[in-house]
Design a protein around this motif. Sequence first.
Motif, PDB file in Angstrom:
ATOM      1  N   ALA A 173      32.924  31.098  25.815  1.00  0.00           N
ATOM      2  CA  ALA A 173      31.723  31.511  25.099  1.00  0.00           C
ATOM      3  C   ALA A 173      32.243  32.719  24.136  1.00  0.00           C
ATOM      4  N   ILE A 174      33.236  33.506  24.500  1.00  0.00           N
ATOM      5  CA  ILE A 174      33.514  34.555  23.466  1.00  0.00           C
ATOM      6  C   ILE A 174      33.975  33.787  22.159  1.00  0.00           C
ATOM      7  N   TYR A 175      34.637  32.617  22.473  1.00  0.00           N
ATOM      8  CA  TYR A 175      35.528  31.903  20.952  1.00  0.00           C
ATOM      9  C   TYR A 175      34.307  31.223  20.435  1.00  0.00           C
ATOM     10  N   ASP A 176      33.232  30.811  21.101  1.00  0.00           N
ATOM     11  CA  ASP A 176      31.898  30.012  20.575  1.00  0.00           C
ATOM     12  C   ASP A 176      31.279  31.316  19.680  1.00  0.00           C
ATOM     13  N   HIS A 177      31.226  32.655  20.281  1.00  0.00           N
ATOM     14  CA  HIS A 177      30.466  33.566  19.468  1.00  0.00           C
ATOM     15  C   HIS A 177      31.150  34.024  18.282  1.00  0.00           C
ATOM     16  N   ILE A 178      32.663  33.952  18.406  1.00  0.00           N
ATOM     17  CA  ILE A 178      33.387  34.376  17.119  1.00  0.00           C
ATOM     18  C   ILE A 178      33.143  33.220  15.961  1.00  0.00           C
ATOM     19  N   HIS A 179      33.129  31.820  16.509  1.00  0.00           N
ATOM     20  CA  HIS A 179      33.010  30.839  15.634  1.00  0.00           C
ATOM     21  C   HIS A 179      31.725  31.036  14.708  1.00  0.00           C
ATOM     22  N   THR A 180      30.530  31.253  15.644  1.00  0.00           N
ATOM     23  CA  THR A 180      29.184  31.506  15.110  1.00  0.00           C
ATOM     24  C   THR A 180      29.155  32.321  14.060  1.00  0.00           C
ATOM     25  N   GLU A 181      29.850  33.499  14.570  1.00  0.00           N
ATOM     26  CA  GLU A 181      29.782  34.686  13.422  1.00  0.00           C
ATOM     27  C   GLU A 181      30.574  34.385  11.873  1.00  0.00           C
ATOM     28  N   GLU A 182      31.635  33.688  12.275  1.00  0.00           N
ATOM     29  CA  GLU A 182      32.414  33.266  11.017  1.00  0.00           C
ATOM     30  C   GLU A 182      31.442  31.976  10.277  1.00  0.00           C
ATOM     31  N   GLU A 183      30.862  31.098  10.851  1.00  0.00           N
ATOM     32  CA  GLU A 183      30.013  30.169  10.197  1.00  0.00           C
ATOM     33  C   GLU A 183      28.874  31.004   9.665  1.00  0.00           C
ATOM     34  N   ALA A 184      28.407  32.050   9.945  1.00  0.00           N
ATOM     35  CA  ALA A 184      27.274  32.868   9.610  1.00  0.00           C
ATOM     36  C   ALA A 184      27.663  33.757   8.347  1.00  0.00           C
ATOM     37  N   GLY A 185      29.157  33.931   8.287  1.00  0.00           N
ATOM     38  CA  GLY A 185      29.419  34.829   7.238  1.00  0.00           C
ATOM     39  C   GLY A 185      29.542  36.164   7.636  1.00  0.00           C
TER      40      GLY A 185
END
Length: 171
Positions: free
Chosen positions: A15-27
Amino acid sequence: MFRQATLSDLEQIAAIYDHIHTEEEAGRATVGWVRGVYPTRQTALDAIQAGDMFVAEENGLVATAKINQEQVPEYAEAAWTQDAPPEQVMVLHTLVVDPQAKGRGYGSRFVDFYESYALEHGCRYLRMDTNERNASARALYRNLGYREVSIVPCAFNGIPGVQLVCLEKTL
């Protein structure tokens, strides 16, 4: 607060990895990772099964990293300043702090834990890497006394075009 991860931590780490991916994808973050490529749930599972995954806990998991003596092949291209015997080198891989816990010092404290762990295991030479694009990690490591020794162009963890920043510190 810091401990070796268990299989029961797997979903929280993913889930932490997913949160980081989401933050990156959102800029809102620039790490240089790619969802579905690296890091993944399988990345965490492999590290847990190898006994190399560690977590920081405070009302749930807030940070995680892999700690071992594995120097990735790309390290052979780095201009390390210390000619360290491999058995005295400890490596920090994939340090992540949940974006929801960002700015509370967990990254610094995890690096402190890593340094203590290295000394407890007879390792004075510390190595790690990050993506050149990850300015926040580079600033953190610099502030903690790590020196950037090389930037190695490579495909890293399945991600093409990475400029891998190699860092070191001697305790």
